[in-house]
Design a protein around this motif. Structure first.
Motif, short mmCIF file in Angstrom:
data_model
loop_
_atom_site.label_atom_id
_atom_site.label_comp_id
_atom_site.label_asym_id
_atom_site.label_seq_id
_atom_site.Cartn_x
_atom_site.Cartn_y
_atom_site.Cartn_z
N ILE A 126 0.82 -1.18 0.08
CA ILE A 126 -0.11 0.11 -0.04
C ILE A 126 0.76 1.11 0.03
O ILE A 126 0.52 2.10 -0.65
CB ILE A 126 -0.90 0.02 1.30
N ASN A 127 1.79 1.16 0.87
CA ASN A 127 2.71 2.20 0.85
C ASN A 127 3.37 2.69 -0.35
O ASN A 127 3.68 3.84 -0.71
CB ASN A 127 3.53 2.18 2.15
N LEU A 128 3.81 1.34 -1.11
CA LEU A 128 4.46 1.44 -2.55
C LEU A 128 3.51 2.13 -3.74
O LEU A 128 4.12 2.87 -4.14
CB LEU A 128 5.24 0.20 -2.69
N GLN A 129 2.36 1.61 -3.49
CA GLN A 129 1.48 1.94 -4.59
C GLN A 129 0.53 3.25 -4.04
O GLN A 129 0.24 3.75 -5.24
CB GLN A 129 0.40 0.79 -4.88
N ASN A 130 0.65 3.59 -3.20
CA ASN A 130 0.07 4.84 -2.74
C ASN A 130 -1.21 5.14 -3.42
O ASN A 130 -1.25 6.28 -3.99
CB ASN A 130 0.86 6.06 -2.96
N PRO A 131 -2.47 4.30 -2.91
CA PRO A 131 -3.58 4.58 -3.92
C PRO A 131 -4.38 5.84 -3.28
O PRO A 131 -4.02 6.41 -2.28
CB PRO A 131 -4.59 3.30 -3.31
N SER A 132 -5.04 6.44 -4.11
CA SER A 132 -5.87 7.62 -3.98
C SER A 132 -6.86 7.39 -2.70
O SER A 132 -6.97 6.53 -2.34
CB SER A 132 -6.56 8.21 -5.47
N SER A 133 -7.37 8.66 -2.45
CA SER A 133 -8.29 8.56 -0.85
C SER A 133 -9.76 8.92 -1.66
O SER A 133 -10.27 9.55 -0.85
CB SER A 133 -7.65 9.60 0.05
N ASP A 134 -9.95 8.54 -2.50
CA ASP A 134 -11.43 8.89 -3.20
C ASP A 134 -12.38 7.89 -3.45
O ASP A 134 -13.15 7.81 -4.54
CB ASP A 134 -11.57 9.79 -4.42
N TYR A 135 -12.04 6.44 -2.94
CA TYR A 135 -12.76 5.47 -3.27
C TYR A 135 -14.36 5.41 -2.73
O TYR A 135 -14.13 5.80 -1.47
CB TYR A 135 -12.08 4.01 -2.96
N ASP A 136 -15.09 4.84 -3.41
CA ASP A 136 -16.62 4.60 -2.70
C ASP A 136 -16.64 3.61 -2.02
O ASP A 136 -17.59 3.46 -1.29
CB ASP A 136 -17.43 4.95 -3.90
N LEU A 137 -16.14 2.32 -2.26
CA LEU A 137 -16.06 1.40 -1.40
C LEU A 137 -14.55 0.62 -1.34
O LEU A 137 -13.88 0.62 -2.11
CB LEU A 137 -16.88 0.24 -2.12
N VAL A 138 -14.32 0.25 -0.16
CA VAL A 138 -12.88 -0.57 0.21
C VAL A 138 -13.41 -1.94 1.01
O VAL A 138 -14.13 -1.69 1.99
CB VAL A 138 -11.94 0.27 0.93
N THR A 139 -12.82 -2.88 0.41
CA THR A 139 -12.82 -4.11 1.41
C THR A 139 -11.49 -4.55 1.69
O THR A 139 -10.47 -4.39 0.86
CB THR A 139 -13.42 -5.50 0.37
N LEU A 140 -11.64 -5.30 2.74
CA LEU A 140 -10.36 -5.59 3.58
C LEU A 140 -10.29 -6.92 3.74
O LEU A 140 -11.33 -7.41 4.75
CB LEU A 140 -9.71 -4.78 4.70
N LEU A 141 -9.37 -7.91 3.48
CA LEU A 141 -9.40 -9.28 3.95
C LEU A 141 -8.04 -9.85 4.07
O LEU A 141 -7.23 -10.09 2.98
CB LEU A 141 -10.26 -10.02 2.99
N ILE A 142 -7.53 -9.86 5.26
CA ILE A 142 -6.24 -10.24 5.75
C ILE A 142 -5.85 -11.12 6.94
O ILE A 142 -6.76 -10.72 7.69
CB ILE A 142 -5.26 -8.83 5.46
N GLY A 143 -5.09 -11.69 6.66
CA GLY A 143 -4.54 -12.39 8.11
C GLY A 143 -4.08 -13.79 8.01
O GLY A 143 -3.55 -14.23 9.04
N VAL A 144 -4.76 -14.52 6.92
CA VAL A 144 -4.53 -15.93 6.88
C VAL A 144 -3.16 -16.45 6.79
O VAL A 144 -2.55 -17.24 7.60
CB VAL A 144 -5.27 -16.55 5.84
N ASN A 145 -2.07 -15.72 6.26
CA ASN A 145 -0.81 -15.81 6.04
C ASN A 145 0.07 -15.46 7.46
O ASN A 145 1.21 -15.93 7.67
CB ASN A 145 -0.13 -15.04 4.86
N ASN A 146 -0.57 -14.63 8.19
CA ASN A 146 0.10 -14.24 9.77
C ASN A 146 -0.03 -15.56 10.37
O ASN A 146 0.94 -16.06 10.97
CB ASN A 146 -0.67 -13.23 10.37
N GLN A 147 -1.17 -16.11 10.45
CA GLN A 147 -1.64 -17.51 10.99
C GLN A 147 -0.51 -18.81 10.17
O GLN A 147 0.02 -19.13 11.09
CB GLN A 147 -2.94 -17.76 11.10
N TYR A 148 -0.71 -18.65 8.97
CA TYR A 148 0.05 -19.89 8.47
C TYR A 148 1.72 -19.73 8.70
O TYR A 148 2.41 -20.95 8.90
CB TYR A 148 -0.19 -19.83 6.99
#
Length: 257
Positions: A114-136
């Motif tokens: 995210i820090n590398l790609q630096n997306p804009s701040s004007d999205y109407d929808l954002v989904t987040l699904l993360i964590g399985v590889n922390n566990q694995y």
């Protein structure tokens, strides 16, 4: 002689207990019940939206293999299916999609991307699904406790600073796949996934952020093999369609408000 034997036994018991301890254990939670006779998920809730024309609603999907859709076609992954479902609700609008996700990513990897790609701040929808590889990858649970809130904060910033435009999706349970069964650690996997999801859900509830549970769908993967793709590990197109059935009502509400 009997006393000496008792001393030896006591020594080995202490050695075993110390050897089995962990510096960064995943907190224990009540594991989800094993589904001995899973049922097909209930019918989707009908979704209607006001019909508008020539509007653009942008969508940013953040995650790992479950977002990029490892081992399924590009249009099969859940963000693409969600985009299509939103367009079906209102064909006169456009729904550009950006995905920042890669197989194997932990919370740390996603933050770096995210820090590398630096997306804009004007999205109407954002989904987040993360964590399985922390566990694995056996990362310290404290890392998720630190970085998951950071990712949620970033997601809100990308969603015009409006947390009602953010949807967090629970982590699938890969214990209910051929890969998970072959690991011999099914109970541990499910228990640890529960701990990650419990933390994410509580954080979202405490901060009034939408949290959608799809984990129970993936726990039908052994009874309904059509929910697992051909690699024996990741969700199939069908499984992702069931994710979207649950996400769509909240997503439609978010972009139409």
């Amino acid at each position: 002689m009997k006393k000496q034997f008792q001393i030896i036994v006591t020594f080995f018991l202490l050695f075993f207990i110390i050897g089995c301890s962990s510096e960064n254990p995943v907190p224990k939670t009540n594991a989800a019940p094993i589904l001995t006779n899973p049922t097909t998920p209930s019918n989707p809730v009908p979704v209607t939206v006001p019909q508008t024309q020539n509007l653009t609603f942008s969508y940013l999907a953040l995650g790992d293999s479950y977002t990029i859709g490892q081992s399924v076609c590009e249009t099969c992954r859940f963000p693409e299916q969600l985009k299509k479902s939103l367009r079906n609700l209102n064909p006169n609008n456009t729904y550009p999609l950006q995905i920042i996700a890669q197989t194997g990513w932990t919370t740390t990897n996603l933050i770096s991307a995210i820090n590398l790609q630096n997306p804009s701040s004007d999205y109407d929808l954002v989904t987040l699904l993360i964590g399985v590889n922390n566990q694995y990858q056996n990362k310290p649970f404290s890392l998720y406790e630190k970085e998951f809130p950071e990712l949620v904060a970033k997601a809100i910033a990308f969603a015009k600073g409006d947390k009602t435009n953010v949807i967090v999706v629970s982590i699938p349970d890969y214990a209910y796949t051929p890969f998970g069964q072959a690991s011999g650690n099914q109970t541990r996997i499910s228990t640890e996934i529960d701990a990650y999801n419990a933390f994410a859900k509580k954080y979202c509830n405490d901060n009034t952020i939408e949290f959608i549970n799809i984990t129970d769908i993936t726990r039908q993967g052994l009874a309904n093999t059509n929910l697992v793709c051909q690699d024996g590990l990741h969700p199939s197109e069908l499984a992702y369609s069931l994710f979207v059935e649950r996400i769509l009502p909240k997503a439609a509400s978010a972009i139409q408000k």
